[in-house]
Design a protein around this motif. Structure first.
Motif, mmCIF file in Angstrom:
data_model
loop_
_atom_site.group_PDB
_atom_site.id
_atom_site.type_symbol
_atom_site.label_atom_id
_atom_site.label_comp_id
_atom_site.label_asym_id
_atom_site.label_seq_id
_atom_site.Cartn_x
_atom_site.Cartn_y
_atom_site.Cartn_z
ATOM 1 N N UNK A 193 9.035 6.034 -7.473
ATOM 2 C CA UNK A 193 10.542 6.399 -7.985
ATOM 3 C C UNK A 193 11.587 5.577 -6.847
ATOM 4 N N UNK A 194 11.225 6.924 -5.845
ATOM 5 C CA UNK A 194 12.257 6.381 -5.201
ATOM 6 C C UNK A 194 12.947 4.995 -4.649
ATOM 7 N N UNK A 216 1.210 -1.664 -0.251
ATOM 8 C CA UNK A 216 0.035 -0.040 -0.175
ATOM 9 C C UNK A 216 0.910 1.305 0.132
ATOM 10 N N UNK A 217 2.146 0.918 0.458
ATOM 11 C CA UNK A 217 3.153 2.211 0.026
ATOM 12 C C UNK A 217 4.224 1.204 -0.223
ATOM 13 N N UNK A 218 4.597 2.862 -0.707
ATOM 14 C CA UNK A 218 6.650 2.603 -1.250
ATOM 15 C C UNK A 218 7.215 1.847 -0.122
ATOM 16 N N UNK A 219 6.834 2.314 1.211
ATOM 17 C CA UNK A 219 8.318 1.469 1.694
ATOM 18 C C UNK A 219 7.540 0.406 2.049
ATOM 19 N N UNK A 220 6.597 0.013 2.229
ATOM 20 C CA UNK A 220 5.914 -1.797 1.757
ATOM 21 C C UNK A 220 6.447 -2.511 0.881
ATOM 22 N N UNK A 221 6.418 -1.696 -0.577
ATOM 23 C CA UNK A 221 7.423 -2.533 -2.499
ATOM 24 C C UNK A 221 8.189 -2.586 -1.594
ATOM 25 N N UNK A 266 2.922 7.380 -7.815
ATOM 26 C CA UNK A 266 2.102 8.546 -6.243
ATOM 27 C C UNK A 266 2.103 7.493 -5.489
ATOM 28 N N UNK A 267 2.319 7.133 -4.672
ATOM 29 C CA UNK A 267 1.967 7.083 -2.296
ATOM 30 C C UNK A 267 2.761 7.377 -1.922
ATOM 31 N N UNK A 268 1.718 7.374 -0.888
ATOM 32 C CA UNK A 268 1.991 7.708 0.805
ATOM 33 C C UNK A 268 3.215 7.228 0.860
ATOM 34 N N UNK A 269 4.577 8.378 2.145
ATOM 35 C CA UNK A 269 5.106 7.596 2.438
ATOM 36 C C UNK A 269 6.837 8.128 0.254
#
Length: 213
Positions: free
Chosen positions: A63-64, A34-39, A56-59
């Motif tokens: 791209x980051x 559900x967010x970049x860190x989890x990905x 575009x995601x929370x956190x």
């Protein structure tokens, strides 16, 4: 079997894409984020073949997240997903090393096809609408076809470049020219090398500017 992770902050989008992909016999969704860190965490854990990643995601944004995955030398190929087809996103994602850029409103069969192409190691892949707009934008500029480079191409390489300019995939070019897909990939690589181009999107632009299409 193609193993895949879906990362998007909208549960309905994730579930919709999952339903489409899991209906295919050769695709297995091994995780959702559900967010970049989890990905990033899921990719490092499962090392899937493909990551469908929202821009575009929370956190941290997509791209980051992709850049953090890249520095860990994971072989996962990233397909960026977005509802926006802005040039800014396209350029940033492709520069960061994304294998493709898809719009969320693309037909399900096109998303499935993109996942398969990227898993097979296809060159940079853009949603057809994005590709057309980029080609039109660059083709509208003063023409500067790499004439010297074109003179170095064989007749078959020119045929391949012409079809790349029409937005055809390697598999489609192979069927059109009655040759193997591996042979097409070799021709594309030689075209890029001889013309000094970075990827097949730039090759398509060069084909338009040279009047091959």
């Amino acid at each position: 079997m193609i193993h895949l992770v879906i990362a998007d902050d909208q549960p309905l989008v994730r579930s919709g894409i999952r339903m489409i992909l899991e209906g295919e016999p050769d695709i297995s969704v091994v995780g959702e984020a559900a967010d970049g860190d989890e990905a990033v965490a899921l990719v490092l854990t499962h090392e899937p073949d493909v990551l469908l990643l929202d821009v575009q995601m929370p956190g941290i944004d997509g791209i980051t997240a992709m850049q953090r995955i890249a520095v860990r030398n994971v072989a996962t190929r990233v397909l960026m997903l977005t509802t926006f087809d802005l040039d800014e996103y396209v350029y940033r994602t492709m520069r960061a090393g994304a294998a493709g850029f898809l719009l969320k409103d693309m037909p399900g069969e096109d998303i499935v096809s993109a996942v398969r192409q990227v898993a097979r190691g296809a060159d940079a892949l853009l949603a057809p609408a994005v590709t057309r707009r980029l080609i039109e934008r660059f083709a509208a500029a003063p023409p500067h076809p790499p004439a010297a480079g074109l003179a170095q191409l064989t007749a078959r390489e020119l045929d391949v470049l012409r079809l790349v300019g029409r937005g055809m995939s390697n598999a489609e070019i192979a069927r059109e020219l009655f040759i193997g897909e591996t042979t097409v990939k070799t021709h594309v690589a030689r075209v890029l090398m001889k013309l000094g181009l970075r990827d097949r999107v730039h090759a398509a632009i060069a084909a338009h500017q040279a009047g091959l299409t």
